[in-house]
Design an enzyme around this catalytic site. Structure first.
Site, short mmCIF file in Angstrom:
data_model
loop_
_atom_site.label_atom_id
_atom_site.label_comp_id
_atom_site.label_asym_id
_atom_site.label_seq_id
_atom_site.Cartn_x
_atom_site.Cartn_y
_atom_site.Cartn_z
CG PHE A 29 -1.66 -1.30 1.49
CD1 PHE A 29 -2.70 -1.27 0.27
CD2 PHE A 29 -1.62 -1.68 2.49
CE1 PHE A 29 -3.26 -2.52 0.43
CE2 PHE A 29 -2.54 -3.26 2.33
CZ PHE A 29 -3.37 -3.21 1.18
CG ASP A 30 1.62 3.35 -3.04
OD1 ASP A 30 2.63 3.00 -2.75
OD2 ASP A 30 1.18 3.63 -3.86
CB THR A 31 -3.01 5.73 0.38
OG1 THR A 31 -2.23 6.74 -1.25
CG2 THR A 31 -4.03 7.14 0.88
#
Ligand code: PLP
Ligand code: CA
Length: 321
Positions: A21-23
């Site tokens: 995940f990035d966010t």
């Protein structure tokens, strides 16, 4: 259905989880804190996520506080954030009214059943409103003239196009009767020829059944005023907080999310986890520091099942790198 993966105490599983995940969309109450008590290690965990280049967005159903007030609370607890990274149900409702409903004058006013957080977010979008914290609506009891004025619309504002209900700690019969008058269209003279019979649009910030506080539960927005209005009108409101996908669309638009690289973290299955699952996010992470426990999502009638779970958010500090 795949079983939820338990991450606590498993460094390589935490590494693999974080890499996906990035966010992170992070619910507040039950995840970061309970009421005013911040759970151990939370500021450090948020700092760790940010140091790994992750975007942290705080998504709360609490309509009583504005984004600015949430920013003040997060900051005072040592949790690093910016006011732009906060998304609350009152803000969600305000941008739905201004950007999707796009009410035209003169019927562009909102009758508010709720607290100052709703008013602040309506103001931030330049939306006129009445009701809310105005002491005139905190009247107890009804005079015959109050009934008459609501029935024939003479004491109602003809410019009201929306009733927006959230948690209102001062809910009373007088306010409910006004809201109901607007939802019936009593304030519109030529109701037969008006759009939707002159009835105001029924919106809610959130429909949480309970409000967890002081190791107990209190009536949530859904229970305190919204259920009363639904019972009177026979209509359900459009709720703009989690799990509403109108909120997800607004969050996606604001933060330019890649949903497949976004994870929703929360404690409540029928708000947070359902929000992430129905939004087709890349993942959902349940924490056990709030409302729901593992046995809740193991039931066949569970509203949603998380992909991952930890005992507490601070367990993510157990990553190996
Ligand atoms: N609504 C109100 C009025 C609250 O006070 C809270 C929690 O403090 C909530 C809803 C739930 O908020 P969250 O979505 O952060 O769990
Ligand atoms: Ca929560």
């Amino acid at each position: 259905m795949a079983a939820s993966k338990y991450l606590t105490g498993d460094p390589s599983a935490i590494d693999a989880f974080l890499d996906k995940f990035d966010t992170f969309l992070i619910d507040c109450d039950g995840v970061l804190w309970s009421g005013d008590h911040v759970f151990d290690g939370i500021p450090e965990t948020i700092k760790l996520l940010q140091s790994k280049g992750k975007r942290t967005v705080f998504v709360t159903n609490n309509s009583t506080k504005s984004r600015k007030e949430y920013f003040a609370k997060l900051s005072s607890k040592g949790i690093p954030c910016q006011v732009e990274d906060i998304f609350g149900s009152s803000y969600s409702a305000a941008i739905y009214i201004s950007r999707i409903l796009k009410l035209e004058p003169p019927r562009n006013k909102v009758f508010v059943l709720g607290e100052a957080g709703i008013e602040a977010e309506l103001e931030s979008e330049g939306i006129p409103y009445i009701g809310g914290t105005d002491p005139a609506y905190r009247k107890l009891g009804m005079e015959p003239a109050d009934f008459a004025g609501i029935a024939d619309g003479s004491s109602l504002d003809p410019d009201v196009g929306v009733v927006l209900a959230g948690l209102d700690f001062h809910v009373n019969y007088y306010k409910l009767a006004h809201a109901h008058g607007y939802l019936r269209g009593n304030h519109i003279k030529d109701a037969k020829n008006a759009k939707n019979g002159g009835k105001a649009v029924f919106l809610a910030t959130n429909i949480d059944s309970t409000l967890p506080m002081y190791h107990s539960f209190f009536p949530g927005a859904g229970s305190a005023s919204i259920v009363a209005l639904s019972n009177m009108t026979g209509d359900q409101p459009l709720a703009l907080g989690k799990p509403s996908q109108a909120m997800m669309d607004a969050v996606e638009g604001k933060f330019h999310l890649d949903r497949t690289r976004t994870c929703m973290i929360g404690d409540r299955l029928n708000t947070d986890i359902q929000f992430g699952v129905e939004g087709h996010l890349g993942g959902t992470l349940a924490v056990l520091t709030g409302v729901n426990k593992k046995e809740d999502w193991e039931r066949t009638d569970a509203p949603a099942v998380p992909a991952y779970y930890v005992d507490g958010l601070a367990d993510l500090r157990g990553a190996s790198n």
